[in-house]
Design a protein around this motif. Sequence first.
Motif, PDB file in Angstrom:
ATOM      1  N   UNK A 163      45.127 -20.346  56.583  1.00 17.37           N
ATOM      2  CA  UNK A 163      44.508 -20.550  55.278  1.00 17.37           C
ATOM      3  C   UNK A 163      45.606 -20.884  54.257  1.00 17.37           C
ATOM      4  N   UNK A 164      45.421 -21.955  53.506  1.00 17.85           N
ATOM      5  CA  UNK A 164      46.397 -22.346  52.490  1.00 17.85           C
ATOM      6  C   UNK A 164      45.914 -21.860  51.126  1.00 17.85           C
ATOM      7  N   UNK A 165      46.730 -21.077  50.419  1.00 19.44           N
ATOM      8  CA  UNK A 165      46.290 -20.605  49.102  1.00 19.44           C
ATOM      9  C   UNK A 165      46.238 -21.747  48.096  1.00 19.44           C
ATOM     10  N   UNK A 166      45.155 -21.808  47.322  1.00 20.59           N
ATOM     11  CA  UNK A 166      45.010 -22.804  46.256  1.00 20.59           C
ATOM     12  C   UNK A 166      45.329 -22.153  44.922  1.00 20.59           C
ATOM     13  N   UNK A 167      44.730 -21.023  44.657  1.00 18.74           N
ATOM     14  CA  UNK A 167      45.234 -20.176  43.587  1.00 18.74           C
ATOM     15  C   UNK A 167      44.853 -18.728  43.824  1.00 18.74           C
ATOM     16  N   UNK A 168      45.694 -17.841  43.289  1.00 23.54           N
ATOM     17  CA  UNK A 168      45.485 -16.412  43.479  1.00 23.54           C
ATOM     18  C   UNK A 168      45.390 -15.698  42.154  1.00 23.54           C
ATOM     19  N   UNK A 169      44.688 -14.558  42.159  1.00 24.04           N
ATOM     20  CA  UNK A 169      44.560 -13.736  40.961  1.00 24.04           C
ATOM     21  C   UNK A 169      44.925 -12.296  41.318  1.00 24.04           C
ATOM     22  N   UNK A 170      45.916 -11.768  40.618  1.00 21.73           N
ATOM     23  CA  UNK A 170      46.446 -10.436  40.873  1.00 21.73           C
ATOM     24  C   UNK A 170      45.484  -9.391  40.301  1.00 21.73           C
ATOM     25  N   UNK A 171      44.995  -8.498  41.152  1.00 22.18           N
ATOM     26  CA  UNK A 171      44.099  -7.436  40.688  1.00 22.18           C
ATOM     27  C   UNK A 171      44.745  -6.060  40.743  1.00 22.18           C
ATOM     28  N   UNK A 172      46.075  -6.006  40.962  1.00 14.29           N
ATOM     29  CA  UNK A 172      46.761  -4.723  40.811  1.00 14.29           C
ATOM     30  C   UNK A 172      46.592  -4.293  39.355  1.00 14.29           C
ATOM     31  N   UNK A 173      46.518  -2.989  39.126  1.00 14.78           N
ATOM     32  CA  UNK A 173      46.290  -2.500  37.768  1.00 14.78           C
ATOM     33  C   UNK A 173      47.411  -2.914  36.819  1.00 14.78           C
ATOM     34  N   UNK A 174      48.651  -3.026  37.357  1.00 15.15           N
ATOM     35  CA  UNK A 174      49.749  -3.395  36.464  1.00 15.15           C
ATOM     36  C   UNK A 174      49.569  -4.797  35.886  1.00 15.15           C
ATOM     37  N   UNK A 175      48.738  -5.622  36.530  1.00 15.91           N
ATOM     38  CA  UNK A 175      48.540  -6.991  36.053  1.00 15.91           C
ATOM     39  C   UNK A 175      47.744  -7.032  34.752  1.00 15.91           C
ATOM     40  N   UNK A 176      47.001  -5.952  34.437  1.00 16.33           N
ATOM     41  CA  UNK A 176      46.143  -6.016  33.253  1.00 16.33           C
ATOM     42  C   UNK A 176      46.087  -4.745  32.423  1.00 16.33           C
TER      43      UNK A 176
END
Lengths: 184, 221
Positions: free
Chosen positions: A136-149
């Motif tokens: 699988x080739x990543x197209x875009x990712x979104x960080x859901x670790x709590x430190x991200x927000x």
Amino acid sequence: MQLSALLFTQLPQYLLNLTGPSATSLSASITNPSLSILPEDMAKTKFTLPALPYAYDVFWANLAPADTSQAKPESAPKLTEAISAKYGSYDGFKDEFTGVLLGLQGSGWGWLVKNEKTEQLDIVITKDQDPVVGGLAPIFGIDMWEHAYYLQYFNDKASYVNGIWNIINWDTAEGRYLGGRGGL
Amino acid sequence: MSLLRIARPTIVRRSLLTTSIRCKHTLPSLPYDYAALEPAISGRIMELHHSKHHQTYVNSLNSAEEKYAEAVSANDVRGQIALQPLLRFHGGGHINHTLFWENLAPKSSGGGEPPSGNLAGAITVTYGSVENLKKNMNASLAGIQGSGWSWLVRDNATGALQIIAMPNQDPVVGKYVPLLGIDAWEHAYYLQYENRKAEYFSAIWDVVNWKAAEARYKAAT
């Protein structure tokens, strides 16, 4: 969400050590986060070390300030066409991706990926800092670790996810979809 | 501590002919003010952690249990299995946080005072000293990848003390009895300590309520 505010005031110290990103050409000026700027305890833990900076490499390059053309889905004509074909509409895709992100238990990332064999799009979750694997080739990712927000949104991750749709770098995403490894 | 003490039964009508009783979980009150654990843990963190994060686990657990009861009534086994991750996550979250609030206390109420009694003896036997136990527990906490908790537990099979790390909101179950838990999720410390989690792990010992751990140890032995 102002990217400059997010990047320069809200991210943890190790993320701020990226050198010289300008507000208008973020993707061009991203440098690879090196292990030396990670918190000491992270570097000593059993994280898969190559995967950790990898995920961030992909992430920084798939963000863009909201007022740039890269942040508009129109920058990704082929990709958005494929998204509409698979998910019915851009909004339908956003809703589905948002649901997946908000349903993530614990720490992890949400990714739009392309199956390298079938060219099909899919939305996948990776746990902790696990990289996207398995053809699988990543197209875009979104960080859901709590430190991200957390510093900006506290427990309101729905608002974080709503806001991040305004700063996805669709130009980079299009490049990745068409086969380039932009930002990697 | 039995969670049933804080759950209020509600009568659920399934049909005109039958009713069933199901317990609705509620958020336990804290025995101290939000700001009472400062400077170890900020009042802002305590307020968000208790009134938002723990409340969400409670609400989501109730919702998952309601759906699970419907799936059982409908003899929908696939539906039941599909709900199990939600029960585990939100049920675990409710259990873990309920134990956590109890094993913290303001300094004025004994927070940080060293353990005594049989638990103190067991700690000396296993770890040599409380300081060494703290070192081991902090190492466990620092080693958690992603979100999770570290627990001082009693192994009921052997009687020995142990430190175990549990991922996400998985509760301590089976042969282990939880004595003392420390939350290593980022929401537990980020507003105050940012990425400096070692500082948080060090500071929280000032507000650990060893009396609660002793009571749990006593109940298990």
